[in-house]
Design an enzyme around this catalytic site. Structure first.
Site, PDB file in Angstrom:
ATOM      1  N   HIS A 120       0.809  -1.218   0.000  1.00 52.97           N
ATOM      2  CA  HIS A 120       0.000   0.000   0.000  1.00 52.97           C
ATOM      3  C   HIS A 120       0.848   1.276   0.000  1.00 52.97           C
ATOM      4  O   HIS A 120       0.290   2.374  -0.084  1.00 52.97           O
ATOM      5  CB  HIS A 120      -0.933   0.025   1.213  1.00 52.97           C
ATOM      6  N   ALA A 121       2.159   1.133   0.112  1.00 49.90           N
ATOM      7  CA  ALA A 121       3.026   2.319   0.106  1.00 49.90           C
ATOM      8  C   ALA A 121       3.179   2.836  -1.318  1.00 49.90           C
ATOM      9  O   ALA A 121       3.569   2.100  -2.231  1.00 49.90           O
ATOM     10  CB  ALA A 121       4.388   1.974   0.692  1.00 49.90           C
TER      11      ALA A 121
END
Length: 300
Positions: A120-121
């Protein structure tokens, strides 16, 4: 030999009441050692990422905010974790574990990280418990050093690999494949090269049939010479955040399918553990441990 990245810092404690099950990063290696799936020699303690490795993937201004612990309150809430120097050290250690595992996979065929899968980064921000994207950083490491030419990301966490999709949206050397709950987090999905959204309650039979079809097609068409496998176990029916319907056996067969596909096609593979939020910690550990058991069985 199966090489596994792990460090004591993986189990860095969070404030009381935080829902993320950090204890799995300590219990999983203990279980693997106890049952004999791994011995001490299988484990390696990761170094720390270099700044050059971080900046190969993430924006300079974003990295400056992380290392100076200067995210805004809104940015910190979006990450899901309270930012601290220790959290940043944990991130650069976990991410380096995946980079080093990539080299071990080139040598032995497969390698694993007890943590990671921080999909999700984004290039310029943190989301969903993820500050730095270990799969993206390791992929860029391999590509920049000309160790491989074409990478396939097989992201089977229940949540879409939105950060990974954004990072590689213009890079055709990395094919991003995400099979996830279509109504689950994140609300806004990025566009992966291939997204397969699943209905709530999807069972073993449907899931495995879809995965088998897509994996075979991707290996044939993409022709990868490296695979990053995000093996989150939040696909289990017991998962508090997952909303799918896989059994423990179905999750194991999923991992077997991916690992055997890589092995039979002579494609080096790194597995990062990703998410897992079942009510009982023993279910999380058992599902993750199956991935390691299968790697030993198939490769060694």
């Amino acid at each position: 030999m199966l090489r596994i990245a792990w460090s004591e810092i993986y189990n860095h404690p969070l404030p009381e009441g935080h829902r993320f099950p950090m204890e799995k990063y300590d219990l999983l290696p203990q279980q693997l050692l106890h049952e004999g799936t791994a011995t001490e020699i299988n484990f390696f303690k990761p170094r720390k990422l270099t700044e050059a490795e971080i900046l190969s993937t993430h924006d300079k201004s974003y990295w400056h905010k992380l290392k100076t612990i200067s995210l805004s309150k809104k940015e910190e809430r979006k990450s899901g974790f309270p930012l601290s120097e220790l959290i940043v050290e944990r991130e650069i250690t976990i991410n380096a574990g995946t980079v080093q595992a990539a080299d071990y996979a080139l040598e032995y065929g497969v390698a694993m990280n007890i943590a990671g899968g921080t999909h999700h980064a984004y290039t310029d921000r943190a989301e969903g418990f993820c500050f730095l994207n270990d799969i993206a950083i390791a992929a860029n490491y391999l590509l920049n050093d000309k160790k491989v030419k074409q990478i396939l990301v097989v992201d089977l966490d229940v949540h879409q690999g939105n950060g990974t999709a954004e990072i590689f949206q213009e890079d055709h050397r990395v094919f991003t494949f995400s099979m996830h709950g279509e109504k689950n987090y994140p609300l806004h999905k990025e566009r992966s090269d291939l997204d397969v959204g699943l209905r709530d309650g999807t069972n073993d039979k449907t899931y495995l049939s879809l995965l088998d079809r897509h994996l075979k097609k991707l290996v044939s068409e993409v022709q990868p010479n490296f695979i990053f496998f995000q093996s989150g176990v939040d696909v289990l029916a017991t998962d508090k955040l997952g909303r799918l319907g896989l059994t423990m056996d179905g999750c194991k067969k999923r991992d077997e399918m991916v690992l055997k596909t890589a092995y039979q096609n002579n494609i080096p593979l790194v597995a990062s553990m990703g998410g897992g939020y079942s009510e009982k910690i023993k279910d999380i550990i058992e599902a993750h441990a199956n991935t390691y058991r299968l790697a030993q069985e198939i490769y060694f």
